[in-house]
Write a protein that holds these residues in place. Structure first.
Motif, PDB file in Angstrom:
ATOM      1  N   TRP A  18       0.811  -1.216   0.000  1.00 37.91           N
ATOM      2  CA  TRP A  18       0.000   0.000   0.000  1.00 37.91           C
ATOM      3  C   TRP A  18       0.849   1.273   0.000  1.00 37.91           C
ATOM      4  O   TRP A  18       0.306   2.384   0.018  1.00 37.91           O
ATOM      5  N   ALA A  19       2.171   1.129  -0.036  1.00 37.70           N
ATOM      6  CA  ALA A  19       3.048   2.298   0.039  1.00 37.70           C
ATOM      7  C   ALA A  19       3.875   2.477  -1.231  1.00 37.70           C
ATOM      8  O   ALA A  19       4.234   1.503  -1.900  1.00 37.70           O
ATOM      9  N   ASP A  20       4.178   3.737  -1.541  1.00 37.89           N
ATOM     10  CA  ASP A  20       5.059   4.062  -2.659  1.00 37.89           C
ATOM     11  C   ASP A  20       6.514   3.796  -2.277  1.00 37.89           C
ATOM     12  O   ASP A  20       6.872   3.851  -1.097  1.00 37.89           O
TER      13      ASP A  20
ATOM     14  N   ARG B  22      -3.543  10.169  -8.028  1.00 39.09           N
ATOM     15  CA  ARG B  22      -2.688  11.173  -7.394  1.00 39.09           C
ATOM     16  C   ARG B  22      -3.225  12.590  -7.606  1.00 39.09           C
ATOM     17  O   ARG B  22      -2.511  13.570  -7.402  1.00 39.09           O
TER      18      ARG B  22
ATOM     19  N   ARG C  14       7.062  11.149   4.377  1.00 45.35           N
ATOM     20  CA  ARG C  14       5.683  10.645   4.336  1.00 45.35           C
ATOM     21  C   ARG C  14       5.117  10.295   5.703  1.00 45.35           C
ATOM     22  O   ARG C  14       3.926   9.996   5.819  1.00 45.35           O
TER      23      ARG C  14
ATOM     24  N   LEU D 118       2.047   7.818   6.264  1.00 44.95           N
ATOM     25  CA  LEU D 118       1.236   7.696   5.056  1.00 44.95           C
ATOM     26  C   LEU D 118       2.007   6.991   3.942  1.00 44.95           C
ATOM     27  O   LEU D 118       3.204   7.203   3.760  1.00 44.95           O
TER      28      LEU D 118
ATOM     29  N   ARG E 230       1.384   7.031   0.472  1.00 45.95           N
ATOM     30  CA  ARG E 230       1.526   7.680  -0.828  1.00 45.95           C
ATOM     31  C   ARG E 230       2.169   9.053  -0.716  1.00 45.95           C
ATOM     32  O   ARG E 230       1.891   9.807   0.217  1.00 45.95           O
TER      33      ARG E 230
ATOM     34  N   ASN F 214      -3.415  11.072  -0.084  1.00 44.50           N
ATOM     35  CA  ASN F 214      -3.779   9.709   0.305  1.00 44.50           C
ATOM     36  C   ASN F 214      -5.294   9.712   0.477  1.00 44.50           C
ATOM     37  O   ASN F 214      -5.822  10.332   1.405  1.00 44.50           O
ATOM     38  N   HIS F 215      -5.999   9.047  -0.420  1.00 46.38           N
ATOM     39  CA  HIS F 215      -7.457   9.145  -0.466  1.00 46.38           C
ATOM     40  C   HIS F 215      -8.140   8.143   0.460  1.00 46.38           C
ATOM     41  O   HIS F 215      -7.807   6.957   0.471  1.00 46.38           O
TER      42      HIS F 215
ATOM     43  N   MET G 117      -8.773   3.705   3.791  1.00 46.93           N
ATOM     44  CA  MET G 117      -8.169   4.122   2.537  1.00 46.93           C
ATOM     45  C   MET G 117      -8.880   3.508   1.333  1.00 46.93           C
ATOM     46  O   MET G 117      -9.344   2.366   1.375  1.00 46.93           O
TER      47      MET G 117
ATOM     48  N   ALA H 221       2.985  14.535   2.053  1.00 49.85           N
ATOM     49  CA  ALA H 221       1.938  13.508   2.025  1.00 49.85           C
ATOM     50  C   ALA H 221       0.807  13.963   2.939  1.00 49.85           C
ATOM     51  O   ALA H 221       1.059  14.445   4.042  1.00 49.85           O
TER      52      ALA H 221
ATOM     53  N   MET I 118      -3.751  13.585   3.930  1.00 51.46           N
ATOM     54  CA  MET I 118      -5.010  12.857   3.831  1.00 51.46           C
ATOM     55  C   MET I 118      -6.086  13.711   3.168  1.00 51.46           C
ATOM     56  O   MET I 118      -6.205  14.901   3.436  1.00 51.46           O
TER      57      MET I 118
END
Length: 344
Positions: free
Chosen positions: A117-119, A138, A164, A167, A169, A173-174, A221, A283, A285
């Motif tokens: 789930w992470a970049d 993004r 980050r 978080l 992304r 972060n949606h 998320m 980063a 939310m």
């Protein structure tokens, strides 16, 4: 190429006034900006199109009327011993020149372990910001955000911390937050009215977060490529009803009730930036909060609440202005109470 603003939907979307000074529209069609040329854009006025300079609209910064984020500047970063670089209110906006700004760099070990789930770190990959990058969205509800030295900048300004944090992304972060409500009823199933405001009392499903111990709206998320409507239903089922741990026979009953409630048109309470303590300079939310109301109290209200993996406790809570909830969840509930003419 030019920047084209075009209508992407024909159905009205109910927008609410937000805490951050965003525009208020009671009924508006969706408009989706897409970026192309740095010099001009094409907009529609009445039945004509005309070019305008985009030098002032390439990036959306925090409007002067918006309140600076507060929780995103909390001294100690959650889940760590890291202290943010102090950022006073008058230095939050990126447009304010501040040569002494020296944010602390921090990305949590759990993120650095490269879970799915992470970049990855910037440099080892080249994300396409302000766009749908493969399956990862993004884009920001706040508009086009700035990217400097290959990293995105928080559209609400400085936080005192780069990287980050917790978080996954870079950039937005949606998340999705389902606000499930019902009327508080007495033994004869009549609405209960507040003794002072004389308005009926609403209740909502609230969870206690395991990570910080604060009460919150159950949410989570949005998975890459997932429709927000599915995220809302999935997160409520997993966090408030613990649907993943119950027998298959009961799971089918819960799924039927949840699908029935969530298939109705919910009231979109909020869509945008969240003043979250996990936010950093790079980063942050963002969420879509939607209210699903069990008017007769014979749908989700009859299902037993059971906390899921991310929740320590779960219960129905009376809506009231004294509530102290995670992030800006109290503000979401205030909008719901006013919309349904309930006590607040």
């Amino acid at each position: 190429m030019v920047l084209l603003l075009r209508r992407i939907s024909t159905f009205p979307i109910r927008l609410a006034v937000t805490l951050f000074g965003l525009p208020c529209t009671s009924c508006a069609n969706g408009v989706n900006p897409s970026i192309s040329s740095p010099s001009s854009c094409l907009i529609r006025t009445d039945n004509n199109f005309r070019h305008i300079s985009t030098s002032c609209i390439l990036y959306k910064t925090m409007p002067s009327s918006a309140a600076p984020h507060v929780r995103a500047r909390s001294t100690q970063y959650p889940g760590s011993t890291v202290a943010r670089f102090p950022v006073p209110d008058d230095k939050v906006d990126w447009s304010v020149d501040w040569g002494q700004y020296n944010p602390v760099s921090y990305t949590a070990p759990t993120v650095l372990k490269k879970p799915e789930w992470a970049d990855p770190d910037i440099g080892s990959f080249s994300p396409e910001f302000n766009a749908v990058d493969g399956a990862v969205d993004r884009t920001s509800f706040e508009g086009i955000y700035r990217v400097e030295n290959k990293v995105p900048l928080n559209p609400r300004g400085r936080t005192g911390l780069s990287g980050r944090g917790l978080l996954g992304r870079w950039g937005p972060n949606h998340a999705a937050d389902p606000i499930v409500t019902r009327w508080k009823l007495d033994g004869s199933r009549a609405k209960v009215y507040h003794s002072v405001s004389k308005q009926p009392i609403l209740q909502f499903v609230s969870i206690m977060r395991r990570d910080c111990g604060e009460w919150a709206i159950p949410g989570g998320m949005v998975d890459p490529g997932e429709q927000v409507s599915l995220t809302l239903q999935r997160e409520f089922s997993e966090e408030a009803l613990n649907s993943l741990a119950i027998p298959t026979s009961e799971r089918e009953k819960i799924h039927e009730r949840i699908t029935e409630l969530f298939s109705c048109n919910g009231f979109q309470v909020y869509k945008g930036y969240v003043d979250d303590p996990r936010n950093t300079d790079n980063a942050w939310m963002e969420t879509v909060a939607v209210n699903f109301h069990d008017e007769l109290g014979d749908s989700v209200s009859e299902l037993p609440l059971q906390a899921g993996d991310d929740a320590g406790q779960v219960k129905w809570v009376d809506l009231d202005s004294s509530l102290n909830l995670y992030a800006n969840h109290s503000h979401f509930l205030e909008i719901v109470a006013k919309e349904r003419k309930a006590h607040w």
